[in-house]
Scaffold this motif. Structure first.
Motif, PDB file in Angstrom:
ATOM      1  N   UNK A   7       0.797  -1.237   0.000  1.00  0.00           N
ATOM      2  CA  UNK A   7       0.000   0.000   0.000  1.00  0.00           C
ATOM      3  C   UNK A   7       0.825   1.280   0.000  1.00  0.00           C
ATOM      4  N   UNK A   8       2.044   1.193   0.509  1.00  0.00           N
ATOM      5  CA  UNK A   8       2.873   2.389   0.640  1.00  0.00           C
ATOM      6  C   UNK A   8       3.887   2.450  -0.488  1.00  0.00           C
ATOM      7  N   UNK A   9       3.785   3.486  -1.321  1.00  0.00           N
ATOM      8  CA  UNK A   9       4.744   3.633  -2.414  1.00  0.00           C
ATOM      9  C   UNK A   9       6.076   4.169  -1.884  1.00  0.00           C
ATOM     10  N   UNK A  21       7.037  -2.229   6.866  1.00  0.00           N
ATOM     11  CA  UNK A  21       6.556  -2.142   5.485  1.00  0.00           C
ATOM     12  C   UNK A  21       5.438  -3.155   5.322  1.00  0.00           C
ATOM     13  N   UNK A  22       4.350  -2.697   4.735  1.00  0.00           N
ATOM     14  CA  UNK A  22       3.166  -3.543   4.655  1.00  0.00           C
ATOM     15  C   UNK A  22       3.094  -4.323   3.354  1.00  0.00           C
ATOM     16  N   UNK A  23       2.560  -5.524   3.479  1.00  0.00           N
ATOM     17  CA  UNK A  23       2.337  -6.381   2.317  1.00  0.00           C
ATOM     18  C   UNK A  23       1.075  -7.192   2.565  1.00  0.00           C
ATOM     19  N   UNK A 106       4.747  -7.420  -5.637  1.00  0.00           N
ATOM     20  CA  UNK A 106       4.124  -6.135  -5.404  1.00  0.00           C
ATOM     21  C   UNK A 106       4.855  -5.074  -6.194  1.00  0.00           C
ATOM     22  N   UNK A 107       4.300  -3.865  -6.189  1.00  0.00           N
ATOM     23  CA  UNK A 107       4.896  -2.778  -6.963  1.00  0.00           C
ATOM     24  C   UNK A 107       6.010  -2.071  -6.216  1.00  0.00           C
ATOM     25  N   UNK A 108       6.279  -2.492  -4.988  1.00  0.00           N
ATOM     26  CA  UNK A 108       7.439  -1.982  -4.282  1.00  0.00           C
ATOM     27  C   UNK A 108       7.140  -0.816  -3.358  1.00  0.00           C
ATOM     28  N   UNK A 109       7.954  -0.695  -2.323  1.00  0.00           N
ATOM     29  CA  UNK A 109       7.928   0.448  -1.408  1.00  0.00           C
ATOM     30  C   UNK A 109       9.335   1.021  -1.357  1.00  0.00           C
ATOM     31  N   UNK A 110       9.438   2.300  -1.671  1.00  0.00           N
ATOM     32  CA  UNK A 110      10.750   2.952  -1.654  1.00  0.00           C
ATOM     33  C   UNK A 110      10.969   3.578  -0.289  1.00  0.00           C
ATOM     34  N   UNK A 111      12.036   3.177   0.366  1.00  0.00           N
ATOM     35  CA  UNK A 111      12.367   3.646   1.711  1.00  0.00           C
ATOM     36  C   UNK A 111      13.440   4.715   1.643  1.00  0.00           C
TER      37      UNK A 111
END
Lengths: 115, 113
Positions: A7-9, A21-23, A106-111
């Motif tokens: 959910x978090x880009x 980080x959510x999945x 998933x489309x990934x989360x950038x940290x």
């Protein structure tokens, strides 16, 4: 349909802070779950994976993830983030039947990590 | 321990040119994959192979061809490059067993002008 949702880009945390980080996944059977990390200009590196058994999985670089069947989630956590953790993180579901090929990412989360 | 190796790492092509990306794995894996990665779209499967001499289409196969003549190699070809094929390409491999890990190469950055 099978799917993986992150959910978090983008997420920004301060160095030393905790991270989650959510999945979330949608899958017919109990899935095989993975977290990968991609540093800038690099390929994807496996952080950890869940097959069965203990729902809390330990990985490399101090990361852990918890499988929650009731919530269809596999969230990634780290107690204290380091500047070197800045990267993109991908959650994935792997094939549950031998001989099948499909991984769903998933489309990934950038940290981003603030000093 | 090489794992999955891709060549070239960077390439700039003119529209209409052709090229081949080479992937080699030294883990004796049966399955090999080509993905493309674009901003905000995650990884999309282009083609895959479940063994030497076999190939199959993934989600976004148009404009690409592949070959798996040897178990350790998986080639991705662009016959007539288009700007829409500007992307980062990743090769990956797995052993095809239940719950197995998929291993990735370091990527090939392709720009089509």
């Amino acid at each position: 349909a099978q799917s993986v949702t992150q959910p978090d880009i983008h997420i920004t945390v301060s160095e030393g802070a905790s991270l989650e980080l959510r999945c979330n996944y949608s899958y017919g059977a109990t899935p095989y779950l993975f977290w990968y990390v991609q540093s800038p200009g690099q390929g994807l590196q496996l952080l950890l994976k869940y097959f069965s058994g203990d729902t809390l999985v330990q990985g490399i670089k101090g990361f852990e993830a918890e499988f929650k069947r009731s919530q269809s989630s596999f969230n990634l956590r780290k107690p204290s983030v380091h500047w070197s953790d800045a990267a993109e993180y991908f959650c994935a579901v792997g094939p549950t039947t031998s001989g099948t090929y499909k991984y769903i990412f998933g489309t990934g989360t950038r940290l981003k990590v603030l000093a | 321990n090489a794992g999955v190796t891709q060549t070239p790492k960077f390439r700039v092509l003119k529209t209409g040119q052709s090229m081949t990306l080479l992937c080699a794995q030294d883990m004796n894996h049966e399955y090999m994959y080509w993905y493309r990665q674009d901003p905000g779209m995650g990884l999309r499967l282009i083609h895959y192979s479940v063994g030497e001499g076999t190939t199959a289409k993934g989600e976004v196969p148009d404009g690409y061809n592949v070959s798996r003549l040897k178990k350790q190699n998986f080639l991705l070809g662009l016959e007539s490059a288009a700007p829409s094929q500007t992307s980062v390409y990743f090769c990956a491999s797995s052993d095809g067993s239940t719950g197995n890990t998929i291993y990735f190469g370091e990527g090939s950055w392709l720009t089509v002008v």
